[in-house]
Scaffold this motif. Structure first.
Motif, PDB file in Angstrom:
ATOM      1  N   GLU A  20      11.301 -11.659  -9.032  1.00  0.00           N
ATOM      2  CA  GLU A  20      12.163 -11.693 -10.215  1.00  0.00           C
ATOM      3  C   GLU A  20      11.933 -12.974 -11.011  1.00  0.00           C
ATOM      4  OE1 GLU A  20      16.236 -11.174  -9.211  1.00  0.00           O
ATOM      5  OE2 GLU A  20      15.952  -9.137  -8.494  1.00  0.00           O
ATOM      6  N   THR A  21      11.933 -12.828 -12.301  1.00  0.00           N
ATOM      7  CA  THR A  21      11.822 -14.000 -13.169  1.00  0.00           C
ATOM      8  C   THR A  21      13.215 -14.572 -13.390  1.00  0.00           C
ATOM      9  OG1 THR A  21      12.016 -12.620 -15.141  1.00  0.00           O
ATOM     10  CG2 THR A  21       9.792 -13.042 -14.324  1.00  0.00           C
ATOM     11  N   ALA A  22      13.277 -15.764 -13.935  1.00  0.00           N
ATOM     12  CA  ALA A  22      14.568 -16.437 -14.151  1.00  0.00           C
ATOM     13  C   ALA A  22      15.469 -15.631 -15.091  1.00  0.00           C
ATOM     14  CB  ALA A  22      14.341 -17.839 -14.704  1.00  0.00           C
ATOM     15  N   GLU A  23      14.875 -14.978 -16.079  1.00  0.00           N
ATOM     16  CA  GLU A  23      15.686 -14.210 -17.027  1.00  0.00           C
ATOM     17  C   GLU A  23      16.205 -12.905 -16.423  1.00  0.00           C
ATOM     18  OE1 GLU A  23      11.754 -12.385 -19.204  1.00  0.00           O
ATOM     19  OE2 GLU A  23      12.368 -14.468 -19.380  1.00  0.00           O
ATOM     20  N   LYS A  24      15.546 -12.406 -15.361  1.00  0.00           N
ATOM     21  CA  LYS A  24      15.980 -11.157 -14.736  1.00  0.00           C
ATOM     22  C   LYS A  24      16.751 -11.403 -13.441  1.00  0.00           C
ATOM     23  CE  LYS A  24      13.367  -7.623 -14.530  1.00  0.00           C
ATOM     24  NZ  LYS A  24      12.258  -6.737 -14.142  1.00  0.00           N
ATOM     25  N   ALA A  25      17.020 -12.658 -13.101  1.00  0.00           N
ATOM     26  CA  ALA A  25      17.708 -12.976 -11.851  1.00  0.00           C
ATOM     27  C   ALA A  25      19.090 -12.333 -11.835  1.00  0.00           C
ATOM     28  CB  ALA A  25      17.815 -14.481 -11.670  1.00  0.00           C
ATOM     29  N   ARG A  26      19.445 -11.771 -10.680  1.00  0.00           N
ATOM     30  CA  ARG A  26      20.732 -11.098 -10.530  1.00  0.00           C
ATOM     31  C   ARG A  26      21.572 -11.854  -9.514  1.00  0.00           C
ATOM     32  NH1 ARG A  26      18.563  -5.314  -8.899  1.00  0.00           N
ATOM     33  NH2 ARG A  26      17.167  -6.644  -7.734  1.00  0.00           N
ATOM     34  N   GLU A  27      22.881 -11.782  -9.685  1.00  0.00           N
ATOM     35  CA  GLU A  27      23.800 -12.416  -8.742  1.00  0.00           C
ATOM     36  C   GLU A  27      24.488 -11.310  -7.951  1.00  0.00           C
ATOM     37  OE1 GLU A  27      27.869 -15.057  -8.681  1.00  0.00           O
ATOM     38  OE2 GLU A  27      26.692 -14.981 -10.503  1.00  0.00           O
ATOM     39  N   PHE A  28      24.272 -11.285  -6.645  1.00  0.00           N
ATOM     40  CA  PHE A  28      24.838 -10.252  -5.793  1.00  0.00           C
ATOM     41  C   PHE A  28      26.120 -10.757  -5.134  1.00  0.00           C
ATOM     42  CE2 PHE A  28      20.331  -9.162  -5.869  1.00  0.00           C
ATOM     43  CZ  PHE A  28      20.382  -7.796  -6.116  1.00  0.00           C
ATOM     44  N   LEU A  29      27.154  -9.934  -5.133  1.00  0.00           N
ATOM     45  CA  LEU A  29      28.350 -10.210  -4.355  1.00  0.00           C
ATOM     46  C   LEU A  29      28.188  -9.639  -2.950  1.00  0.00           C
ATOM     47  CD1 LEU A  29      31.051  -9.467  -7.048  1.00  0.00           C
ATOM     48  CD2 LEU A  29      30.034 -11.663  -6.416  1.00  0.00           C
ATOM     49  N   HIS A  30      27.480  -8.540  -2.854  1.00  0.00           N
ATOM     50  CA  HIS A  30      27.103  -7.948  -1.569  1.00  0.00           C
ATOM     51  C   HIS A  30      25.739  -7.310  -1.757  1.00  0.00           C
ATOM     52  CE1 HIS A  30      27.137  -5.693   2.165  1.00  0.00           C
ATOM     53  NE2 HIS A  30      26.819  -4.614   1.466  1.00  0.00           N
ATOM     54  N   ARG A  31      24.820  -7.564  -0.857  1.00  0.00           N
ATOM     55  CA  ARG A  31      23.480  -6.988  -0.972  1.00  0.00           C
ATOM     56  C   ARG A  31      23.200  -6.143   0.263  1.00  0.00           C
ATOM     57  NH1 ARG A  31      18.135  -9.838  -3.318  1.00  0.00           N
ATOM     58  NH2 ARG A  31      16.915  -7.931  -3.438  1.00  0.00           N
ATOM     59  N   GLY A  32      23.345  -4.843   0.099  1.00  0.00           N
ATOM     60  CA  GLY A  32      23.128  -3.919   1.205  1.00  0.00           C
ATOM     61  C   GLY A  32      21.831  -3.151   1.087  1.00  0.00           C
ATOM     62  N   ILE A  33      21.201  -3.158  -0.081  1.00  0.00           N
ATOM     63  CA  ILE A  33      19.938  -2.461  -0.281  1.00  0.00           C
ATOM     64  C   ILE A  33      18.813  -3.482  -0.176  1.00  0.00           C
ATOM     65  CG2 ILE A  33      18.544  -1.078  -1.859  1.00  0.00           C
ATOM     66  CD1 ILE A  33      21.169  -0.123  -3.127  1.00  0.00           C
ATOM     67  N   ALA A  34      18.054  -3.375   0.895  1.00  0.00           N
ATOM     68  CA  ALA A  34      16.948  -4.310   1.109  1.00  0.00           C
ATOM     69  C   ALA A  34      15.798  -3.942   0.184  1.00  0.00           C
ATOM     70  CB  ALA A  34      16.493  -4.263   2.559  1.00  0.00           C
ATOM     71  N   GLU A  35      15.229  -4.927  -0.438  1.00  0.00           N
ATOM     72  CA  GLU A  35      14.072  -4.709  -1.306  1.00  0.00           C
ATOM     73  C   GLU A  35      12.894  -5.552  -0.829  1.00  0.00           C
ATOM     74  OE1 GLU A  35      15.453  -5.579  -5.256  1.00  0.00           O
ATOM     75  OE2 GLU A  35      16.406  -3.632  -5.466  1.00  0.00           O
ATOM     76  N   ARG A  36      12.870  -5.860   0.454  1.00  0.00           N
ATOM     77  CA  ARG A  36      11.791  -6.687   0.974  1.00  0.00           C
ATOM     78  C   ARG A  36      10.516  -5.852   1.112  1.00  0.00           C
ATOM     79  NH1 ARG A  36      15.350  -5.996   5.424  1.00  0.00           N
ATOM     80  NH2 ARG A  36      14.389  -4.949   7.185  1.00  0.00           N
ATOM     81  N   ALA A  37       9.418  -6.535   1.123  1.00  0.00           N
ATOM     82  CA  ALA A  37       8.117  -5.880   1.253  1.00  0.00           C
ATOM     83  C   ALA A  37       8.016  -5.201   2.617  1.00  0.00           C
ATOM     84  CB  ALA A  37       7.006  -6.897   1.072  1.00  0.00           C
ATOM     85  N   PHE A  38       7.255  -4.128   2.672  1.00  0.00           N
ATOM     86  CA  PHE A  38       7.073  -3.425   3.934  1.00  0.00           C
ATOM     87  C   PHE A  38       5.655  -2.880   4.030  1.00  0.00           C
ATOM     88  CE2 PHE A  38       8.345  -0.097   0.997  1.00  0.00           C
ATOM     89  CZ  PHE A  38       7.502   0.955   1.316  1.00  0.00           C
ATOM     90  N   GLU A  39       5.274  -2.576   5.247  1.00  0.00           N
ATOM     91  CA  GLU A  39       4.006  -1.908   5.523  1.00  0.00           C
ATOM     92  C   GLU A  39       4.203  -1.021   6.738  1.00  0.00           C
ATOM     93  OE1 GLU A  39      -0.576  -2.926   6.818  1.00  0.00           O
ATOM     94  OE2 GLU A  39       0.534  -4.381   5.604  1.00  0.00           O
ATOM     95  N   LEU A  40       4.002   0.269   6.551  1.00  0.00           N
ATOM     96  CA  LEU A  40       4.084   1.234   7.642  1.00  0.00           C
ATOM     97  C   LEU A  40       2.692   1.788   7.903  1.00  0.00           C
ATOM     98  CD1 LEU A  40       7.272   3.306   6.707  1.00  0.00           C
ATOM     99  CD2 LEU A  40       7.043   1.610   8.516  1.00  0.00           C
ATOM    100  N   ARG A  41       2.355   1.936   9.170  1.00  0.00           N
ATOM    101  CA  ARG A  41       1.057   2.501   9.550  1.00  0.00           C
ATOM    102  C   ARG A  41       1.307   3.679  10.490  1.00  0.00           C
ATOM    103  NH1 ARG A  41      -3.395  -0.916   8.684  1.00  0.00           N
ATOM    104  NH2 ARG A  41      -2.759  -2.982   7.963  1.00  0.00           N
ATOM    105  N   PHE A  42       0.604   4.758  10.218  1.00  0.00           N
ATOM    106  CA  PHE A  42       0.690   5.943  11.055  1.00  0.00           C
ATOM    107  C   PHE A  42      -0.710   6.333  11.493  1.00  0.00           C
ATOM    108  CE2 PHE A  42       4.289   6.148   8.166  1.00  0.00           C
ATOM    109  CZ  PHE A  42       5.339   6.385   9.031  1.00  0.00           C
ATOM    110  N   GLN A  43      -0.846   6.708  12.741  1.00  0.00           N
ATOM    111  CA  GLN A  43      -2.112   7.195  13.272  1.00  0.00           C
ATOM    112  C   GLN A  43      -2.110   8.711  13.102  1.00  0.00           C
ATOM    113  OE1 GLN A  43      -4.323   4.948  14.496  1.00  0.00           O
ATOM    114  NE2 GLN A  43      -5.849   6.555  14.700  1.00  0.00           N
ATOM    115  N   LEU A  44      -3.114   9.253  12.431  1.00  0.00           N
ATOM    116  CA  LEU A  44      -3.199  10.684  12.182  1.00  0.00           C
ATOM    117  C   LEU A  44      -4.141  11.332  13.186  1.00  0.00           C
ATOM    118  CD1 LEU A  44      -3.548  10.669   8.284  1.00  0.00           C
ATOM    119  CD2 LEU A  44      -1.467  10.848   9.651  1.00  0.00           C
TER     120      LEU A  44
END
Length: 150
Positions: free
Chosen positions: A77-101
């Motif tokens: 997030e840039t400074a102009e788009k920064a948000r202030e959360f009172l409660h943050r329940g939705i995680a937006e962290r990076a992820f990587e899932l791997r599946f063996q097919l």
């Protein structure tokens, strides 16, 4: 959490190192983001991943050899788009899932709908691997005799 040491097996087996590597990888618990794996047909499967807060451009899907990798990362997030959360329940962290097919399983499509990423998979057997009927000859001619006639 209990861990299993497979190193004694590495020393006493030949050619099974890939199997034990897979078992080692299975011990890693994947908890984020939550996902489902379901069978939707005889040879069709669907992986559904909860990706609330991620846009289509934030997600990358890669199918390589017998593996499927899904990566998600939000732009910082840039400074102009920064948000202030009172409660943050939705995680937006990076992820990587791997599946063996399994062999012959291919990704046929992906769809992002209502915060869920659906990845469609299908097992496509080559003709050489499909079962086939073998005719039984009832005559007295041998296979060599039949080949000579044809």
């Amino acid at each position: 959490m209990q861990t299993i040491d497979f190193s004694p097996f590495y020393r006493s087996t030949v050619g099974f190192d890939r199997l034990f590597s897979r078992l080692d990888n299975l011990q890693e618990a994947k908890s984020y983001p939550p996902y489902n794996i379901e069978r939707v047909g005889e040879d069709a499967y669907r992986v559904s991943i909860a990706v609330a807060g991620f846009a289509q451009s934030d997600i990358a899907i890669e199918s390589k050899e017998n593996g499927l990798t899904i990566k998600g990362a939000k732009a910082p997030e840039t400074a102009e788009k920064a948000r202030e959360f009172l409660h943050r329940g939705i995680a937006e962290r990076a992820f990587e899932l791997r599946f063996q097919l399994a062999e012959y399983v291919e990704v046929t499509g992906a769809n992002l709908e209502n915060g869920l990423l659906h990845i469609e998979l299908k097992r496509v057997l080559p003709e050489s691997k499909k079962p086939r009927q073998i005719a039984i000859n009832t005559g007295t001619k041998s296979l060599e005799d039949q080949a000579a006639v044809n």
